[in-house]
Design a protein around this motif. Structure first.
Motif, PDB file in Angstrom:
ATOM      1  N   LEU A  95      41.719  10.624  -5.754  1.00  0.00           N
ATOM      2  CA  LEU A  95      41.861   9.180  -5.925  1.00  0.00           C
ATOM      3  C   LEU A  95      40.516   8.506  -5.716  1.00  0.00           C
ATOM      4  CD1 LEU A  95      43.818   6.788  -6.359  1.00  0.00           C
ATOM      5  CD2 LEU A  95      44.024   6.646  -3.865  1.00  0.00           C
ATOM      6  N   LEU A  96      40.107   7.706  -6.705  1.00  0.00           N
ATOM      7  CA  LEU A  96      38.861   6.937  -6.618  1.00  0.00           C
ATOM      8  C   LEU A  96      39.200   5.461  -6.506  1.00  0.00           C
ATOM      9  CD1 LEU A  96      36.148   8.135  -9.180  1.00  0.00           C
ATOM     10  CD2 LEU A  96      36.024   8.163  -6.693  1.00  0.00           C
ATOM     11  N   VAL A  97      38.532   4.761  -5.591  1.00  0.00           N
ATOM     12  CA  VAL A  97      38.724   3.318  -5.469  1.00  0.00           C
ATOM     13  C   VAL A  97      37.361   2.638  -5.500  1.00  0.00           C
ATOM     14  CG1 VAL A  97      40.811   3.626  -4.094  1.00  0.00           C
ATOM     15  CG2 VAL A  97      38.642   3.297  -2.933  1.00  0.00           C
ATOM     16  N   GLY A  98      37.367   1.378  -5.852  1.00  0.00           N
ATOM     17  CA  GLY A  98      36.118   0.636  -5.908  1.00  0.00           C
ATOM     18  C   GLY A  98      36.383  -0.843  -6.069  1.00  0.00           C
ATOM     19  N   VAL A  99      35.300  -1.614  -6.148  1.00  0.00           N
ATOM     20  CA  VAL A  99      35.395  -3.059  -6.324  1.00  0.00           C
ATOM     21  C   VAL A  99      34.388  -3.476  -7.391  1.00  0.00           C
ATOM     22  CG1 VAL A  99      35.203  -5.315  -5.228  1.00  0.00           C
ATOM     23  CG2 VAL A  99      36.077  -3.376  -3.908  1.00  0.00           C
ATOM     24  N   ILE A 100      34.880  -4.018  -8.499  1.00  0.00           N
ATOM     25  CA  ILE A 100      34.009  -4.494  -9.571  1.00  0.00           C
ATOM     26  C   ILE A 100      33.431  -5.853  -9.175  1.00  0.00           C
ATOM     27  CG2 ILE A 100      33.963  -5.305 -11.965  1.00  0.00           C
ATOM     28  CD1 ILE A 100      36.131  -3.242 -12.594  1.00  0.00           C
ATOM     29  N   ASP A 101      32.123  -6.006  -9.283  1.00  0.00           N
ATOM     30  CA  ASP A 101      31.473  -7.269  -8.907  1.00  0.00           C
ATOM     31  C   ASP A 101      32.010  -8.444  -9.709  1.00  0.00           C
ATOM     32  OD1 ASP A 101      29.926  -6.198  -6.932  1.00  0.00           O
ATOM     33  OD2 ASP A 101      28.058  -6.192  -8.060  1.00  0.00           O
ATOM     34  N   GLU A 102      32.032  -8.301 -11.027  1.00  0.00           N
ATOM     35  CA  GLU A 102      32.461  -9.435 -11.856  1.00  0.00           C
ATOM     36  C   GLU A 102      33.049  -8.959 -13.178  1.00  0.00           C
ATOM     37  OE1 GLU A 102      30.364 -13.057 -14.350  1.00  0.00           O
ATOM     38  OE2 GLU A 102      29.662 -12.725 -12.297  1.00  0.00           O
ATOM     39  N   LEU A 103      34.098  -9.651 -13.602  1.00  0.00           N
ATOM     40  CA  LEU A 103      34.666  -9.486 -14.931  1.00  0.00           C
ATOM     41  C   LEU A 103      34.769 -10.862 -15.572  1.00  0.00           C
ATOM     42  CD1 LEU A 103      37.632  -7.019 -14.231  1.00  0.00           C
ATOM     43  CD2 LEU A 103      35.602  -6.492 -15.601  1.00  0.00           C
ATOM     44  N   HIS A 104      34.332 -10.983 -16.822  1.00  0.00           N
ATOM     45  CA  HIS A 104      34.505 -12.259 -17.520  1.00  0.00           C
ATOM     46  C   HIS A 104      34.599 -12.021 -19.025  1.00  0.00           C
ATOM     47  CE1 HIS A 104      29.963 -11.980 -17.592  1.00  0.00           C
ATOM     48  NE2 HIS A 104      30.240 -12.194 -18.863  1.00  0.00           N
TER      49      HIS A 104
END
Length: 373
Positions: free
Chosen positions: A176-185
């Motif tokens: 399982l890989l987890v993360g946090v994307i800085d920005e989506l637009h």
């Protein structure tokens, strides 16, 4: 942008879902090309102890990995990995391992730079979301906060066109890989664009090797996000890896936060059902464009914006190589001799087994030495 209370997000740190998404761990000194060939793999230091944050010496584990019957996932007691674990591993696997073995070690200079990078990220997030802290007491509460953030961010992205600090999670090659994307637009053409912010201590761009590490990181974000919106991430997989108890009632603070967001739930399982329905029914597209924005910390000047080409075959190859280590299918590796310049800014260079062995772990050399006798 003014937002209602229902649209407030919980910070990744408060939710227990913090994925260090900046490059300060590796590029603290902002290496330049002239330093690339000035270090050697075969120059071991005298000590196996390093000063910790409080100035006391920390002993690092000796090289017994060859004798370990457990996988690194088991040895480090990990249920899942962060995307940044793999990008750091892509820079130097041995450095990443020492970071796991001595998690409390961080020299003051690096800590200060990392704090500055985190502050810039937070300021960016506050431009889009209001943040609140939700007290949590269980891992189910921590994951519930992540899921609530996803549920709140999806309609915000669809209506406002921009979100920041979006949690992602998914199984990749059995881990399982987890993360946090800085920005989506969304762009003016309606394409979904990912932007990763990287801050620099000096106003210079990173070396190609450092850029490649960053390219791998954002490619992993796309790989996981796309799987989420395509319905490839399952409740069963998450429960299996995280050992969560979906039937466990949520804490009062988390329940209040859910109710304020308009969600009538009682347990983590209720939230998980809502999340996966929202991901698959919201018509979110896959990510079209990957960008990395390099910013000078002191002046906040944008040094450059790099557009990253997503090469799925190459990404999968790198992931499979990384996961082979985590699953215990191969020994860890340090850098190649051509990249020994990376050792110049590594805290563990003086005790690194890979350097002491001239590019081979001492633990793998010992059996051969015994046979020679």
């Amino acid at each position: 942008m003014a937002e209602t209370e229902e649209e407030e997000m919980v910070s990744a740190e408060a939710s227990g879902f913090s994925d260090v998404s900046d490059s300060e761990f590796l590029e603290i000194l902002d290496l330049d090309d002239s330093q690339e060939s000035s270090a050697s793999l075969s120059n071991p230091g005298p000590s196996s102890e390093l000063p910790g944050k409080d100035g006391k010496l920390i002993s690092l584990p000796k090289g017994r990995r060859g004798l370990d019957v457990s996988s690194p996932m088991e040895r480090f007691h990990l249920n899942y990995l962060y995307v940044t674990d793999l990008s750091t591993q892509n820079w130097c696997e041995q450095q990443m391992i020492y970071g796991k073995e001595v998690p409390d070690f961080l020299v003051p200079e690096k800590a200060a730079v990392l704090d500055t990078g985190a502050s810039i990220h937070l300021a960016r997030e506050l431009e889009v979301h209001d943040l609140r802290t939700v007290p949590i007491t269980t891992k189910e509460d921590a994951w519930a906060v992540k899921f609530l953030n996803v549920l709140l961010m999806i309609p915000t992205l669809q209506s406002e066109g921009r979100i920041r600090e979006f949690p992602v999670f998914g199984e990749v090659d059995g881990v399982l890989l987890v993360g946090v994307i800085d920005e989506l637009h969304y762009t003016a053409k309606g394409e979904l664009e990912l932007v990763e912010l990287k801050t620099r201590r000096r106003p210079v761009l990173p070396l190609e090797a450092q850029k490649n590490k960053d390219y791998f990181q954002v490619s992993l974000y796309k790989y996981i996000f796309d799987a989420m919106v395509q319905g490839k991430v399952t409740t069963a997989s998450l429960i299996h890896h995280t050992k969560l108890h979906p039937e466990k009632p949520l804490g009062p603070s988390v329940l209040r936060h859910a109710q304020q967001g308009g969600f009538s739930v009682k347990s983590l399982g209720d939230l998980m059902k809502l999340v996966f329905l929202s991901l698959t029914l919201s018509d979110l597209p896959v990510i079209d464009i990957l960008k990395i924005e390099y910013i000078h910390q002191e002046t906040a000047t944008v040094l450059a914006t790099e557009v990253v080409a997503f090469e799925e075959k190459e990404v999968r190859g790198k992931v499979q190589h990384c996961m082979a280590y985590w699953m215990g299918h191969r020994e860890p590796q340090g850098v190649d001799i051509e990249e020994a310049w990376k050792c110049r800014t590594c805290n563990y260079a003086d005790i690194c087994e890979w350097r002491q062995g001239g590019g081979v772990h001492s633990s793998t050399l010992e059996p051969q030495a015994k046979k020679a006798k």
